[in-house]
Write a protein that holds these residues in place. Structure first.
Motif, PDB file in Angstrom:
ATOM      1  N   TRP A 118       0.825  -1.205   0.000  1.00  0.00           N
ATOM      2  CA  TRP A 118       0.000   0.000   0.000  1.00  0.00           C
ATOM      3  C   TRP A 118       0.867   1.266   0.000  1.00  0.00           C
ATOM      4  O   TRP A 118       0.597   2.218  -0.745  1.00  0.00           O
ATOM      5  CB  TRP A 118      -0.933  -0.006   1.207  1.00  0.00           C
ATOM      6  N   GLN A 119       1.905   1.259   0.815  1.00  0.00           N
ATOM      7  CA  GLN A 119       2.810   2.418   0.816  1.00  0.00           C
ATOM      8  C   GLN A 119       3.488   2.584  -0.544  1.00  0.00           C
ATOM      9  O   GLN A 119       3.660   3.707  -1.029  1.00  0.00           O
ATOM     10  CB  GLN A 119       3.880   2.235   1.894  1.00  0.00           C
ATOM     11  N   SER A 120       3.887   1.472  -1.141  1.00  0.00           N
ATOM     12  CA  SER A 120       4.536   1.532  -2.448  1.00  0.00           C
ATOM     13  C   SER A 120       3.611   2.155  -3.485  1.00  0.00           C
ATOM     14  O   SER A 120       4.033   2.978  -4.307  1.00  0.00           O
ATOM     15  CB  SER A 120       4.948   0.118  -2.873  1.00  0.00           C
ATOM     16  N   ILE A 121       2.318   1.779  -3.435  1.00  0.00           N
ATOM     17  CA  ILE A 121       1.341   2.311  -4.390  1.00  0.00           C
ATOM     18  C   ILE A 121       1.087   3.791  -4.136  1.00  0.00           C
ATOM     19  O   ILE A 121       1.130   4.620  -5.042  1.00  0.00           O
ATOM     20  CB  ILE A 121       0.020   1.516  -4.300  1.00  0.00           C
ATOM     21  N   THR A 122       0.810   4.141  -2.879  1.00  0.00           N
ATOM     22  CA  THR A 122       0.408   5.511  -2.563  1.00  0.00           C
ATOM     23  C   THR A 122       1.558   6.509  -2.641  1.00  0.00           C
ATOM     24  O   THR A 122       1.349   7.684  -2.936  1.00  0.00           O
ATOM     25  CB  THR A 122      -0.226   5.577  -1.160  1.00  0.00           C
ATOM     26  N   LYS A 123       2.779   6.040  -2.383  1.00  0.00           N
ATOM     27  CA  LYS A 123       3.934   6.939  -2.423  1.00  0.00           C
ATOM     28  C   LYS A 123       4.674   6.891  -3.749  1.00  0.00           C
ATOM     29  O   LYS A 123       5.617   7.662  -3.964  1.00  0.00           O
ATOM     30  CB  LYS A 123       4.912   6.600  -1.289  1.00  0.00           C
ATOM     31  N   GLY A 124       4.263   5.978  -4.632  1.00  0.00           N
ATOM     32  CA  GLY A 124       4.936   5.856  -5.924  1.00  0.00           C
ATOM     33  C   GLY A 124       6.391   5.439  -5.782  1.00  0.00           C
ATOM     34  O   GLY A 124       7.241   5.827  -6.576  1.00  0.00           O
ATOM     35  N   ALA A 125       6.681   4.634  -4.757  1.00  0.00           N
ATOM     36  CA  ALA A 125       8.056   4.204  -4.491  1.00  0.00           C
ATOM     37  C   ALA A 125       8.172   2.701  -4.682  1.00  0.00           C
ATOM     38  O   ALA A 125       7.181   1.969  -4.621  1.00  0.00           O
ATOM     39  CB  ALA A 125       8.454   4.573  -3.063  1.00  0.00           C
ATOM     40  N   ARG A 126       9.397   2.244  -4.913  1.00  0.00           N
ATOM     41  CA  ARG A 126       9.625   0.818  -5.065  1.00  0.00           C
ATOM     42  C   ARG A 126       9.486   0.105  -3.721  1.00  0.00           C
ATOM     43  O   ARG A 126       9.693   0.689  -2.655  1.00  0.00           O
ATOM     44  CB  ARG A 126      11.011   0.558  -5.662  1.00  0.00           C
ATOM     45  N   PHE A 127       9.150  -1.186  -3.824  1.00  0.00           N
ATOM     46  CA  PHE A 127       8.906  -2.022  -2.651  1.00  0.00           C
ATOM     47  C   PHE A 127      10.061  -1.941  -1.653  1.00  0.00           C
ATOM     48  O   PHE A 127       9.849  -1.744  -0.456  1.00  0.00           O
ATOM     49  CB  PHE A 127       8.711  -3.467  -3.132  1.00  0.00           C
ATOM     50  N   GLY A 128      11.287  -2.073  -2.156  1.00  0.00           N
ATOM     51  CA  GLY A 128      12.440  -2.074  -1.273  1.00  0.00           C
ATOM     52  C   GLY A 128      12.656  -0.757  -0.549  1.00  0.00           C
ATOM     53  O   GLY A 128      13.218  -0.723   0.545  1.00  0.00           O
ATOM     54  N   GLU A 129      12.212   0.342  -1.157  1.00  0.00           N
ATOM     55  CA  GLU A 129      12.419   1.656  -0.555  1.00  0.00           C
ATOM     56  C   GLU A 129      11.525   1.888   0.655  1.00  0.00           C
ATOM     57  O   GLU A 129      11.889   2.619   1.569  1.00  0.00           O
ATOM     58  CB  GLU A 129      12.180   2.743  -1.598  1.00  0.00           C
ATOM     59  N   VAL A 130      10.334   1.276   0.656  1.00  0.00           N
ATOM     60  CA  VAL A 130       9.394   1.520   1.751  1.00  0.00           C
ATOM     61  C   VAL A 130       9.396   0.390   2.786  1.00  0.00           C
ATOM     62  O   VAL A 130       8.848   0.543   3.873  1.00  0.00           O
ATOM     63  CB  VAL A 130       7.956   1.722   1.221  1.00  0.00           C
ATOM     64  N   ALA A 131      10.025  -0.745   2.453  1.00  0.00           N
ATOM     65  CA  ALA A 131       9.950  -1.928   3.315  1.00  0.00           C
ATOM     66  C   ALA A 131      10.531  -1.706   4.700  1.00  0.00           C
ATOM     67  O   ALA A 131      10.113  -2.355   5.660  1.00  0.00           O
ATOM     68  CB  ALA A 131      10.631  -3.113   2.642  1.00  0.00           C
ATOM     69  N   THR A 132      11.507  -0.812   4.812  1.00  0.00           N
ATOM     70  CA  THR A 132      12.136  -0.582   6.122  1.00  0.00           C
ATOM     71  C   THR A 132      12.139   0.900   6.521  1.00  0.00           C
ATOM     72  O   THR A 132      12.886   1.305   7.399  1.00  0.00           O
ATOM     73  CB  THR A 132      13.587  -1.105   6.112  1.00  0.00           C
ATOM     74  N   GLN A 133      11.253   1.670   5.899  1.00  0.00           N
ATOM     75  CA  GLN A 133      11.260   3.120   6.129  1.00  0.00           C
ATOM     76  C   GLN A 133      10.965   3.485   7.580  1.00  0.00           C
ATOM     77  O   GLN A 133      11.514   4.442   8.124  1.00  0.00           O
ATOM     78  CB  GLN A 133      10.220   3.776   5.210  1.00  0.00           C
TER      79      GLN A 133
END
Length: 376
Positions: free
Chosen positions: A354-369
């Motif tokens: 969900w974060q990846s979709i809403t923030k337009g970021a790749r999975f790896g970038e949001v996985a440990t944010q």
């Protein structure tokens, strides 16, 4: 029975560790800001606890972990990923006799700091690229002399990294977000994962990305590079490290490995080992091994690779190669004796998706944010 607390459960490496400690006869607990995760879905995990993320307050996060340790009789705390930099600060907060499988907080942060790590390795006479703080005269000289990499001192998954051509102007320095300028080394990138006890390497895995999602590998190929193993063994011995420790290297045309950064934590290299052997290497400081390597030369994170295959189809480039890799490569999480983590992955990974979709970021970038350490 030894009770082990893993301090993250959302990533596949947490699942491997949970399975390994369980097979080694341990009771496995997982602490996780998301509440229900990949490792928590495993039959090898006895219980999962929801804790506040360190991004919402470091003190509250540490206190939540300490409460689990005290209440549930935890004997060993094992950090899994980027939360390691926070979990290291449990040192001195735990009951007597409880082990924490990482280094002291000051040492962990010094290795996580990309500028500090390079200085340490260079002082030991190990190969690292010339580096300088952004905003310094040395950094300007590096940028004039050839291509450079500019990256935050504290970051993960390639966030904030840029590569500049020779003579291209450097960005302005921001004291609130220190960055390092590093000579760009031409060559193939390799990654490692090591488990060590008191400066002794129990095992090191060298691997490289086979399929990339941005700067993060989602499929991996294990390789043999003796010069990298020697570099790691010497560094670990010199600093007397205990815990997981990992490095990113560039191997140049002459075969010289240059360490470009250190991650004082586990990485995806853990997937290539037999999980119960790694558990024993952590549990028993004097364990002599061996740590067996799984028979698979290449492994993948299936759903992330599926996304990259779909993207290749839309780009009209590389689709057939991506599809072949997808259908022929073993998934890191699949185990027919423990199928639910793989089957429920869409559900357990939904907060990241969900974060990846809403923030337009790749999975790896949001996985440990929410668990990364991004300040001094």
């Amino acid at each position: 029975m030894t009770t082990v607390l893993l301090t993250l459960g959302r990533l596949p490496k947490a699942l491997d560790l949970a399975r390994g400690f369980s097979k080694a006869g341990c009771r496995v607990l997982v602490a996780e800001p998301y509440g229900w995760t990949l490792a928590g879905a495993s039959r090898h995990t006895a219980r999962e606890f929801k804790v506040p993320p360190p991004s919402a307050g470091k003190a509250a996060y540490l206190e939540a972990l300490r409460e689990i340790v005290v209440r549930d009789g935890v004997d060993l705390v094992v950090p899994v990923s980027e939360e390691t930099m926070h979990v290291a600060h449990l040192a001195g907060m735990l009951p007597e006799g409880v082990r924490l499988f990482t280094g002291p907080p000051a040492e962990v942060l010094a290795l996580h700091d990309k500028a500090s790590f390079v200085r340490k390795a260079a002082a030991l006479g190990l190969a690292v690229p010339e580096s300088a703080p952004l905003g310094s005269a040395d950094a300007e000289a590096l940028a004039r002399g050839g291509p450079v990499v500019v990256k935050p001192v504290y970051s993960c998954s390639g966030n904030g990294l840029s590569i500049l051509r020779a003579g291209e102007p450097l960005p302005p320095a921001d004291p609130a977000r220190p960055m390092v300028v590093q000579r760009f080394v031409e060559g193939r990138e390799h990654s490692t994962c090591t488990v060590a006890q008191s400066g002794r390497v129990a095992a090191t895995m060298v691997y490289r990305g086979a399929v990339m999602s941005g700067s993060v590998a989602v499929a991996f190929e294990r390789v043999d590079v003796p010069a990298i193993n020697a570099w790691v063994e010497r560094f670990v011995a010199e600093i007397g490290w205990s815990g997981f420790i990992s490095f990113d290297f560039i191997v140049d045309a002459a075969g010289v490995p240059y360490a470009i950064e250190c991650n004082p934590r586990a990485t995806s290299g853990v997937h290539f080992w037999e999980p119960d052997d790694i558990a024993r290497a952590v549990l028993e400081p004097g364990w002599g091994g061996p740590v067996r390597v799984r028979r698979y030369r290449t492994l993948q994170q299936f759903y992330a690779c599926l996304t990259e295959t779909q993207a290749a189809m839309l780009r009209g480039k590389g689709f057939l190669a991506s599809l072949k890799s997808l259908v022929t490569t073993r998934d890191v999480s699949w185990d027919w004796r423990d199928p639910w983590p793989f089957a429920s992955m869409i559900l357990t990974s939904w907060p990241i998706i969900w974060q990846s979709i809403t923030k337009g970021a790749r999975f790896g970038e949001v996985a440990t944010q929410d668990v990364g350490w991004y300040d001094g």
